[in-house]
Design a protein around this motif. Sequence first.
Motif, PDB file in Angstrom:
ATOM      1  N   TRP A  70       0.858  -1.182   0.000  1.00 21.84           N
ATOM      2  CA  TRP A  70       0.000   0.000   0.000  1.00 21.84           C
ATOM      3  C   TRP A  70       0.887   1.222   0.000  1.00 21.84           C
ATOM      4  CZ3 TRP A  70      -1.054  -3.910   3.664  1.00 21.84           C
ATOM      5  CH2 TRP A  70      -2.166  -4.671   3.357  1.00 21.84           C
ATOM      6  N   PRO A  71       1.323   1.668  -1.153  1.00 19.76           N
ATOM      7  CA  PRO A  71       2.297   2.746  -1.181  1.00 19.76           C
ATOM      8  C   PRO A  71       1.734   4.129  -0.875  1.00 19.76           C
ATOM      9  CG  PRO A  71       1.665   2.187  -3.393  1.00 19.76           C
ATOM     10  CD  PRO A  71       0.981   1.205  -2.474  1.00 19.76           C
ATOM     11  N   LYS A  72       0.478   4.392  -1.229  1.00 21.73           N
ATOM     12  CA  LYS A  72      -0.044   5.745  -1.139  1.00 21.73           C
ATOM     13  C   LYS A  72      -0.560   6.118   0.244  1.00 21.73           C
ATOM     14  CE  LYS A  72      -1.839   6.597  -5.713  1.00 21.73           C
ATOM     15  NZ  LYS A  72      -3.082   6.855  -6.411  1.00 21.73           N
ATOM     16  N   ARG A  73      -1.200   5.205   0.906  1.00 18.95           N
ATOM     17  CA  ARG A  73      -2.046   5.556   2.027  1.00 18.95           C
ATOM     18  C   ARG A  73      -1.561   4.878   3.291  1.00 18.95           C
ATOM     19  NH1 ARG A  73      -7.369   3.824   3.903  1.00 18.95           N
ATOM     20  NH2 ARG A  73      -7.329   1.975   2.659  1.00 18.95           N
ATOM     21  N   LYS A  74      -1.373   5.672   4.314  1.00 17.73           N
ATOM     22  CA  LYS A  74      -1.033   5.043   5.586  1.00 17.73           C
ATOM     23  C   LYS A  74      -2.315   4.585   6.254  1.00 17.73           C
ATOM     24  CE  LYS A  74      -1.183   8.851   8.812  1.00 17.73           C
ATOM     25  NZ  LYS A  74      -0.548   9.593   9.822  1.00 17.73           N
ATOM     26  N   ARG A  75      -2.241   3.510   6.968  1.00 14.75           N
ATOM     27  CA  ARG A  75      -3.408   2.956   7.626  1.00 14.75           C
ATOM     28  C   ARG A  75      -3.748   3.853   8.813  1.00 14.75           C
ATOM     29  NH1 ARG A  75      -4.927   0.114   3.706  1.00 14.75           N
ATOM     30  NH2 ARG A  75      -5.927  -1.527   4.850  1.00 14.75           N
ATOM     31  N   PRO A 119       1.115   1.480 -12.098  1.00 20.04           N
ATOM     32  CA  PRO A 119       0.509   0.318 -11.449  1.00 20.04           C
ATOM     33  C   PRO A 119      -0.969   0.556 -11.179  1.00 20.04           C
ATOM     34  CG  PRO A 119       1.787   1.564  -9.867  1.00 20.04           C
ATOM     35  CD  PRO A 119       2.006   2.213 -11.208  1.00 20.04           C
ATOM     36  N   LYS A 120      -1.740  -0.515 -11.213  1.00 19.03           N
ATOM     37  CA  LYS A 120      -3.156  -0.411 -10.880  1.00 19.03           C
ATOM     38  C   LYS A 120      -3.307  -0.167  -9.388  1.00 19.03           C
ATOM     39  CE  LYS A 120      -5.331  -3.172 -14.429  1.00 19.03           C
ATOM     40  NZ  LYS A 120      -6.259  -4.258 -14.685  1.00 19.03           N
ATOM     41  N   ALA A 121      -4.387   0.491  -9.010  1.00 16.76           N
ATOM     42  CA  ALA A 121      -4.676   0.719  -7.592  1.00 16.76           C
ATOM     43  C   ALA A 121      -4.932  -0.630  -6.923  1.00 16.76           C
ATOM     44  CB  ALA A 121      -5.882   1.628  -7.430  1.00 16.76           C
ATOM     45  N   HIS A 122      -4.484  -0.758  -5.701  1.00 16.31           N
ATOM     46  CA  HIS A 122      -4.656  -2.021  -4.977  1.00 16.31           C
ATOM     47  C   HIS A 122      -6.144  -2.250  -4.716  1.00 16.31           C
ATOM     48  CE1 HIS A 122      -4.246  -5.125  -1.935  1.00 16.31           C
ATOM     49  NE2 HIS A 122      -2.992  -5.267  -2.346  1.00 16.31           N
ATOM     50  N   PRO A 123      -6.637  -3.478  -4.924  1.00 11.38           N
ATOM     51  CA  PRO A 123      -8.063  -3.743  -4.738  1.00 11.38           C
ATOM     52  C   PRO A 123      -8.551  -3.512  -3.312  1.00 11.38           C
ATOM     53  CG  PRO A 123      -6.924  -5.704  -5.561  1.00 11.38           C
ATOM     54  CD  PRO A 123      -5.919  -4.626  -5.437  1.00 11.38           C
ATOM     55  N   ARG A 124      -7.682  -3.702  -2.312  1.00 15.00           N
ATOM     56  CA  ARG A 124      -8.115  -3.476  -0.935  1.00 15.00           C
ATOM     57  C   ARG A 124      -8.446  -2.007  -0.722  1.00 15.00           C
ATOM     58  NH1 ARG A 124      -5.375  -5.367   4.773  1.00 15.00           N
ATOM     59  NH2 ARG A 124      -6.912  -4.369   6.100  1.00 15.00           N
ATOM     60  N   ASP A 125      -7.609  -1.122  -1.260  1.00  9.76           N
ATOM     61  CA  ASP A 125      -7.881   0.307  -1.131  1.00  9.76           C
ATOM     62  C   ASP A 125      -9.173   0.688  -1.840  1.00  9.76           C
ATOM     63  OD1 ASP A 125      -5.625   0.775   0.398  1.00  9.76           O
ATOM     64  OD2 ASP A 125      -4.372   1.223  -1.334  1.00  9.76           O
ATOM     65  N   TYR A 181      -8.134   7.412  -0.326  1.00 10.84           N
ATOM     66  CA  TYR A 181      -8.521   6.289  -1.165  1.00 10.84           C
ATOM     67  C   TYR A 181      -8.111   6.567  -2.599  1.00 10.84           C
ATOM     68  CZ  TYR A 181     -11.329   5.184   2.910  1.00 10.84           C
ATOM     69  OH  TYR A 181     -11.733   4.904   4.183  1.00 10.84           O
ATOM     70  N   PRO A 182      -8.136   5.546  -3.470  1.00 13.28           N
ATOM     71  CA  PRO A 182      -7.891   5.808  -4.901  1.00 13.28           C
ATOM     72  C   PRO A 182      -8.939   6.781  -5.437  1.00 13.28           C
ATOM     73  CG  PRO A 182      -7.755   3.462  -4.438  1.00 13.28           C
ATOM     74  CD  PRO A 182      -8.267   4.123  -3.184  1.00 13.28           C
ATOM     75  N   SER A 183      -8.763   7.216  -6.661  1.00 13.76           N
ATOM     76  CA  SER A 183      -9.659   8.225  -7.226  1.00 13.76           C
ATOM     77  C   SER A 183     -11.107   7.738  -7.259  1.00 13.76           C
ATOM     78  CB  SER A 183      -9.216   8.595  -8.641  1.00 13.76           C
ATOM     79  OG  SER A 183      -9.574   7.569  -9.546  1.00 13.76           O
ATOM     80  N   LYS A 184     -12.009   8.696  -7.269  1.00 12.99           N
ATOM     81  CA  LYS A 184     -13.443   8.357  -7.299  1.00 12.99           C
ATOM     82  C   LYS A 184     -13.782   7.578  -8.568  1.00 12.99           C
ATOM     83  CE  LYS A 184     -14.535  12.725  -9.406  1.00 12.99           C
ATOM     84  NZ  LYS A 184     -14.671  14.091  -9.186  1.00 12.99           N
ATOM     85  N   ALA A 185     -13.130   7.916  -9.683  1.00 10.56           N
ATOM     86  CA  ALA A 185     -13.398   7.215 -10.942  1.00 10.56           C
ATOM     87  C   ALA A 185     -12.959   5.753 -10.850  1.00 10.56           C
ATOM     88  CB  ALA A 185     -12.685   7.915 -12.098  1.00 10.56           C
ATOM     89  N   THR A 186     -11.783   5.521 -10.265  1.00  5.91           N
ATOM     90  CA  THR A 186     -11.281   4.153 -10.115  1.00  5.91           C
ATOM     91  C   THR A 186     -12.195   3.343  -9.214  1.00  5.91           C
ATOM     92  OG1 THR A 186      -9.005   4.882 -10.435  1.00  5.91           O
ATOM     93  CG2 THR A 186      -9.319   2.764  -9.341  1.00  5.91           C
ATOM     94  N   CYS A 187     -12.557   3.908  -8.063  1.00  6.36           N
ATOM     95  CA  CYS A 187     -13.418   3.192  -7.118  1.00  6.36           C
ATOM     96  C   CYS A 187     -14.789   2.924  -7.726  1.00  6.36           C
ATOM     97  CB  CYS A 187     -13.548   3.972  -5.810  1.00  6.36           C
ATOM     98  SG  CYS A 187     -12.049   3.968  -4.827  1.00  6.36           S
ATOM     99  N   HIS A 188     -15.348   3.908  -8.420  1.00  8.69           N
ATOM    100  CA  HIS A 188     -16.668   3.737  -9.024  1.00  8.69           C
ATOM    101  C   HIS A 188     -16.632   2.699 -10.138  1.00  8.69           C
ATOM    102  CE1 HIS A 188     -20.223   4.796 -11.513  1.00  8.69           C
ATOM    103  NE2 HIS A 188     -20.773   4.831 -10.317  1.00  8.69           N
ATOM    104  N   ARG A 189     -15.591   2.746 -10.965  1.00 10.84           N
ATOM    105  CA  ARG A 189     -15.461   1.778 -12.057  1.00 10.84           C
ATOM    106  C   ARG A 189     -15.343   0.359 -11.510  1.00 10.84           C
ATOM    107  NH1 ARG A 189     -11.653   4.183 -14.386  1.00 10.84           N
ATOM    108  NH2 ARG A 189      -9.932   3.069 -13.410  1.00 10.84           N
ATOM    109  N   ARG A 190     -14.539   0.188 -10.461  1.00 15.18           N
ATOM    110  CA  ARG A 190     -14.394  -1.145  -9.874  1.00 15.18           C
ATOM    111  C   ARG A 190     -15.673  -1.578  -9.164  1.00 15.18           C
ATOM    112  NH1 ARG A 190      -8.321  -2.110  -7.950  1.00 15.18           N
ATOM    113  NH2 ARG A 190      -7.312  -1.370  -9.832  1.00 15.18           N
TER     114      ARG A 190
END
Length: 143
Positions: free
Chosen positions: A8-13, A52-58, A80-89
């Motif tokens: 998880w490179p972008k976001r700290k837990r 790289p693709k956004a991690h599915p857990r994020d 979180y990943p972008s709204k477009a990425t989350c909405h598309r997934r």
Amino acid sequence: MYMMLVWWPKRKRVSTKAASRTERPVVLTDNQWSLVAKLFPWTPPSKKGGRPKAHPRDCLEGILWILVTGARWKDLPKEYPSKATCHRRFQQWTIEGRLLSAWQIILERMDEAGQIDFSETFASAKKGVEELARLVVAKALRS
């Protein structure tokens, strides 16, 4: 034995105590994620480079944040990943049945552990519903 690669490179837990309504704790525990991780395959970035693709857990946690808060996709926090990425997934995983499968797996495990109480239901009634119901029945009788 199944070995999970954690990246998880972008976001700290964040901690389990949220400071505000928009700051959410990690929705899925590591145990819950390990139950459903096989439904959301992910490949690490290649050595050749590329985005790289956004991690599915994020993405899944972003989707759950939207579902829990009832917020709009454009209000998804930056953690979180972008709204477009989350909405598309969200759309893709819903069509494929992955979200339903993940939901069922987690609910079954929680039920086995006795963490769900099916005896209680929560339904809020709007003020004046009985009066409205009487009007609807009265209209149906007259027509």
